[in-house]
Design a protein around this motif. Structure first.
Motif, PDB file in Angstrom:
ATOM      1  N   HIS A 156       3.896   2.761   5.120  1.00  0.00           N
ATOM      2  CA  HIS A 156       3.647   2.331   3.747  1.00  0.00           C
ATOM      3  C   HIS A 156       4.816   2.713   2.830  1.00  0.00           C
ATOM      4  CE1 HIS A 156      -0.992   2.255   4.666  1.00  0.00           C
ATOM      5  NE2 HIS A 156      -0.283   1.585   5.540  1.00  0.00           N
ATOM      6  N   GLU A 193      -5.172   2.812   1.277  1.00  0.00           N
ATOM      7  CA  GLU A 193      -5.521   1.756   2.238  1.00  0.00           C
ATOM      8  C   GLU A 193      -6.144   2.350   3.479  1.00  0.00           C
ATOM      9  OE1 GLU A 193      -5.786  -0.731   5.450  1.00  0.00           O
ATOM     10  OE2 GLU A 193      -4.360   0.900   5.472  1.00  0.00           O
ATOM     11  N   GLU A 194      -5.623   3.519   3.914  1.00  0.00           N
ATOM     12  CA  GLU A 194      -5.992   4.040   5.243  1.00  0.00           C
ATOM     13  C   GLU A 194      -7.481   4.278   5.404  1.00  0.00           C
ATOM     14  OE1 GLU A 194      -4.316   4.043   7.823  1.00  0.00           O
ATOM     15  OE2 GLU A 194      -2.219   4.022   7.221  1.00  0.00           O
ATOM     16  N   CYS A 229       2.337   5.068   8.937  1.00  0.00           N
ATOM     17  CA  CYS A 229       1.938   3.660   9.015  1.00  0.00           C
ATOM     18  C   CYS A 229       2.966   2.778   8.303  1.00  0.00           C
ATOM     19  CB  CYS A 229       0.542   3.483   8.413  1.00  0.00           C
ATOM     20  SG  CYS A 229      -0.334   2.037   9.045  1.00  0.00           S
ATOM     21  N   HIS A 248       2.502  -6.204   6.551  1.00  0.00           N
ATOM     22  CA  HIS A 248       2.469  -4.918   7.248  1.00  0.00           C
ATOM     23  C   HIS A 248       3.527  -4.930   8.324  1.00  0.00           C
ATOM     24  CE1 HIS A 248       1.111  -1.143   8.863  1.00  0.00           C
ATOM     25  NE2 HIS A 248       0.160  -1.076   7.947  1.00  0.00           N
ATOM     26  N   ASP A 266       0.850  -1.197   0.000  1.00  0.00           N
ATOM     27  CA  ASP A 266       0.000   0.000   0.000  1.00  0.00           C
ATOM     28  C   ASP A 266       0.882   1.241   0.000  1.00  0.00           C
ATOM     29  OD1 ASP A 266       0.871  -0.618   2.554  1.00  0.00           O
ATOM     30  OD2 ASP A 266      -1.127  -0.729   3.429  1.00  0.00           O
TER      31      ASP A 266
END
Ligand SMILES: [Zn+2]
Ligand SMILES: [Zn+2]
Length: 388
Positions: free
Chosen positions: A99, A131-132, A97, A158, A72
């Protein structure tokens, strides 16, 4: 290119993505760089798959089977408070996050697999937008992903703060939760703070409702069902010396099975209406489903653990005992094709995801590249069996 130079290049790419975070469906720079680099490795590249999504396709040998690997690309509207040299240059936006790291690891794996091969079949590298807020995977599917780039299995990673760098964890079945959001509006009759008996103020009802909603998980669901109901916002039209006549409660519910999500909605409606009646006001509920649960295929999960053990060491890949109550739109792919979503350590000292001091651990890059490369070669080996 020497090994050291290859890893150093990836660290520089990761830090460059970190400096230039972009919000979901606005990942234009990221997508352009991804596409350029994939073309540079010799892949067939398709841009604009579901907004800013990019798919790179790599074929080797005559194997008929096909695998998708996904990263992502989007960042968050958070102001970075950490002070790395590579901190965000976009005001109010950061890769909170990791990514940036996910994109880098998948690019590294694409380059390795393009250069060294070691598999027979088709690999699709999916670089997913947004994605978020849980829209990007569906956007790629709506753009005809499964017809245009058909795949038999899909894998994704992830990063995981709290897990040591070099460690890997996943589990068969539920691994991440469904996210539902709710919005309850209470209507009564406001008035003077000195004369509550004259109206039907809603503050007391709203506070009672915040408490009563906790009975859903503790008293309405079986103890074996994992679920969370969180009221996150309570707003009213009250003011100093004015009792409110309107209140709004908003929040978030997580669960792992559709039946549990349905029970939460049903009980929430009953409790909201009951509490409202007890306090002489009315309640209205909007309940929507944002993320579906992420459910790993058992065979794909066993394959992912085997690939991780082969690259990270036999003791560094473990089956997790419990799922995680955060959500992931990788679930949309897993609802249609078997696959596995897994976690890769970002360090025990790492700030949590979505924290303004979070940063992706560059030391994790070789582990992610190693995992993606290994799962591709293992599942597209000439003698690999289709998943049961
Ligand atoms: Zn996130
Ligand atoms: Zn994330």
């Amino acid at each position: 290119m020497s090994d050291a130079a290859f890893w150093q290049k990836l660290v520089e790419w990761r830090r460059d993505f970190h400096r230039h975070p972009e919000f979901g469906f606005e990942e234009h720079r990221t997508a352009r760089l991804v596409a350029e680099r994939l073309r540079g490795f010799g892949l067939d590249v398709t841009e604009g798959v579901g907004g800013t999504g990019v798919v790179g396709t790599l074929r080797r040998g005559n194997g008929a089977r096909s695998l998708a690997l996904r990263a992502d690309m989007d960042a968050l509207r958070i102001t970075e408070q950490g002070t790395p040299e590579w901190r965000s240059t976009a005001p109010g936006m950061m890769h909170g996050c990791g990514h940036d790291g996910h994109v880098t690891m998948l690019l590294g794996a694409a380059e390795r697999l393009a250069t060294e091969g070691g598999f027979s079949g088709t690999l699709h590298f999916l670089f997913q937008p947004a994605e978020e807020w849980g829209r990007g995977a569906q956007a790629m599917l709506d753009a005809g992903l499964l017809d245009r780039f058909p795949f038999d299995e899909i894998y994704g990673l992830h990063n995981a703060p709290g897990l040591a760098v070099g460690k890997f964890g996943t589990r068969a079945g539920p691994i991440m939760a469904a996210e539902d959001i709710f919005d309850i509006r209470l209507t009564g009759k406001g008035g003077h703070a000195s004369q509550p008996q004259a109206g039907r103020e809603v503050m007391l009802a709203a506070c009672a409702l915040v408490v009563e909603l906790q009975a859903i998980v503790s008293r309405r669901l079986p103890p074996s069902a994992a679920a969370v109901v969180s009221v996150t916002e309570l707003t009213t039209d009250g003011a100093r010396n004015v009792l409110p006549g309107q209140a709004r409660l908003q929040g978030d519910a997580r669960s792992f099975l559709p039946i549990i999500s349905a029970t939460i909605e049903k009980e929430m409606r009953r409790i909201a209406e009951g509490v409202a009646i007890a306090h002489g006001c009315t309640a209205e509920l909007d309940y929507t489903r944002e993320f579906i649960p992420t459910l790993n295929h058992p065979g794909a999960t066993a394959a992912a653990l085997a690939a991780a053990r082969a690259t990270l060491g036999a003791t560094n890949a473990e089956e997790m005992a419990e799922p995680i109550t955060a959500s992931e739109d990788f679930a949309r792919f897993l609802a249609l094709r078997p696959g596995c979503f897994a976690f890769l350590g970002n360090g025990v000292e790492s700030a949590p995801l979505h924290n303004p001091r979070y940063d992706f651990a560059d030391d994790a890059i070789p582990h992610g590249v190693g995992f993606f490369t290994a799962i591709a070669r293992q599942r597209l080996a000439p003698d690999a069996e289709p998943l049961a």
